[in-house]
Design a protein around this motif. Structure first.
Motif, short mmCIF file in Angstrom:
data_model
loop_
_atom_site.label_atom_id
_atom_site.label_comp_id
_atom_site.label_asym_id
_atom_site.label_seq_id
_atom_site.Cartn_x
_atom_site.Cartn_y
_atom_site.Cartn_z
N LEU A 107 50.59 52.63 -68.03
CA LEU A 107 50.12 51.54 -67.16
C LEU A 107 50.95 50.28 -67.35
N ALA A 108 51.46 50.06 -68.54
CA ALA A 108 52.30 48.88 -68.80
C ALA A 108 53.62 48.97 -68.03
N LEU A 109 54.00 50.16 -67.60
CA LEU A 109 55.22 50.35 -66.83
C LEU A 109 55.04 50.04 -65.34
N ASN A 110 53.81 49.83 -64.89
CA ASN A 110 53.54 49.64 -63.46
C ASN A 110 54.37 48.54 -62.81
N LEU A 145 53.97 47.27 -79.15
CA LEU A 145 53.64 46.82 -80.51
C LEU A 145 52.13 46.66 -80.70
N VAL A 146 51.48 46.07 -79.72
CA VAL A 146 50.03 45.85 -79.83
C VAL A 146 49.29 47.18 -79.83
N ILE A 147 49.65 48.07 -78.92
CA ILE A 147 48.93 49.35 -78.80
C ILE A 147 49.17 50.24 -80.00
N LEU A 148 50.42 50.36 -80.42
CA LEU A 148 50.72 51.27 -81.53
C LEU A 148 50.38 50.68 -82.89
N ASN A 149 50.01 49.40 -82.94
CA ASN A 149 49.66 48.76 -84.20
C ASN A 149 48.18 48.99 -84.57
N ARG A 150 47.43 49.60 -83.67
CA ARG A 150 46.02 49.90 -83.95
C ARG A 150 45.94 51.06 -84.94
N TRP A 202 40.16 44.18 -68.26
CA TRP A 202 41.18 45.12 -67.84
C TRP A 202 41.69 45.93 -69.04
N ALA A 203 41.87 45.28 -70.16
CA ALA A 203 42.37 45.96 -71.35
C ALA A 203 41.35 46.97 -71.89
N LEU A 204 40.08 46.61 -71.84
CA LEU A 204 39.04 47.52 -72.32
C LEU A 204 38.78 48.67 -71.35
N ASN A 205 39.27 48.54 -70.13
CA ASN A 205 39.08 49.54 -69.11
C ASN A 205 39.56 50.93 -69.54
N VAL A 206 40.76 51.02 -70.08
CA VAL A 206 41.33 52.31 -70.46
C VAL A 206 40.53 52.95 -71.59
N THR A 207 40.21 52.17 -72.59
CA THR A 207 39.46 52.68 -73.73
C THR A 207 38.07 53.14 -73.29
N ALA A 208 37.40 52.32 -72.49
CA ALA A 208 36.05 52.67 -72.02
C ALA A 208 36.09 53.92 -71.15
N LEU A 209 37.07 54.02 -70.29
CA LEU A 209 37.18 55.18 -69.42
C LEU A 209 37.48 56.44 -70.22
N LYS A 210 38.33 56.31 -71.22
CA LYS A 210 38.63 57.46 -72.08
C LYS A 210 37.36 57.95 -72.77
N ALA A 231 44.40 57.58 -74.81
CA ALA A 231 44.33 56.20 -74.32
C ALA A 231 45.64 55.47 -74.61
N THR A 232 46.30 55.82 -75.70
CA THR A 232 47.58 55.21 -76.05
C THR A 232 48.62 55.51 -74.98
#
Length: 161
Positions: A105-108, A141-146, A21-29, A98-99
């Motif tokens: 999506l985290a707000l869903n 934190l996880v997303i913006l730390n990349r 599920w987490a890789l979904n957004v990156t792969a789709l982008k 993707a960010t």
């Protein structure tokens, strides 16, 4: 099968699901930059159908046999809530980062709770709000730390996500 072994498999399955599920957004982008949005959407839905049928066979279950009005409602639901959702999401990936998509999506869960309150009068508990705030902070934190990740200003794709 002992209980500890069963729990291990459940946790591993949940972790694999979360990773996919987490890789979904990156792969789709990434795919949205190389292929037609409708092609990507069709492939994703086809793969979801194959996965569903494999799970049904693996667990020994069958598809429900819908007829008449139920079949019409199921088809309309599939078209609007599955295909249209995926088409909007794939289109959005071409028009946002993707960010941004991951954070939206985290707000869903919070959005669903608010809509449930508006439409059905259900109250949102303080623990639920606190849990969602903590989860959103962690996701942020996880997303913006990349490396290279940053919040991009509002874009048309943000509305489609």
């Amino acid at each position: 099968m002992n209980l500890g072994y069963a729990r291990l498999w459940v946790h591993l399955a949940l972790m694999a699901t979360m990773l996919a599920w987490a890789l979904n957004v990156t792969a789709l982008k990434w795919l949205a930059g190389y292929a037609d949005v409708m092609l990507v959407t069709s492939i994703r839905i086809f793969l979801a159908c194959v996965t569903l049928f494999a799970l049904l066979v693996f667990t020994g279950q069958r598809l429900p046999r819908w007829r008449g009005r139920n079949l019409v409602f199921a088809c309309i639901t599939g078209l609007l809530l599955v295909y249209a959702n995926q088409a909007f999401f794939a289109t959005a990936m071409g028009h946002t980062s993707a960010t941004n998509a991951s954070l939206i999506l985290a707000l869903n869960p919070l959005l669903v709770a608010v809509m449930e309150g508006v439409f059905f009068g259900k109250r949102v508990s303080r623990n639920f709000v606190m849990g969602n705030a903590l989860a959103l902070a962690g996701v942020t934190l996880v997303i913006l730390n990349r490396p290279g990740a940053s919040w991009v200003g509002p874009a048309v794709g943000d509305l489609l996500v």
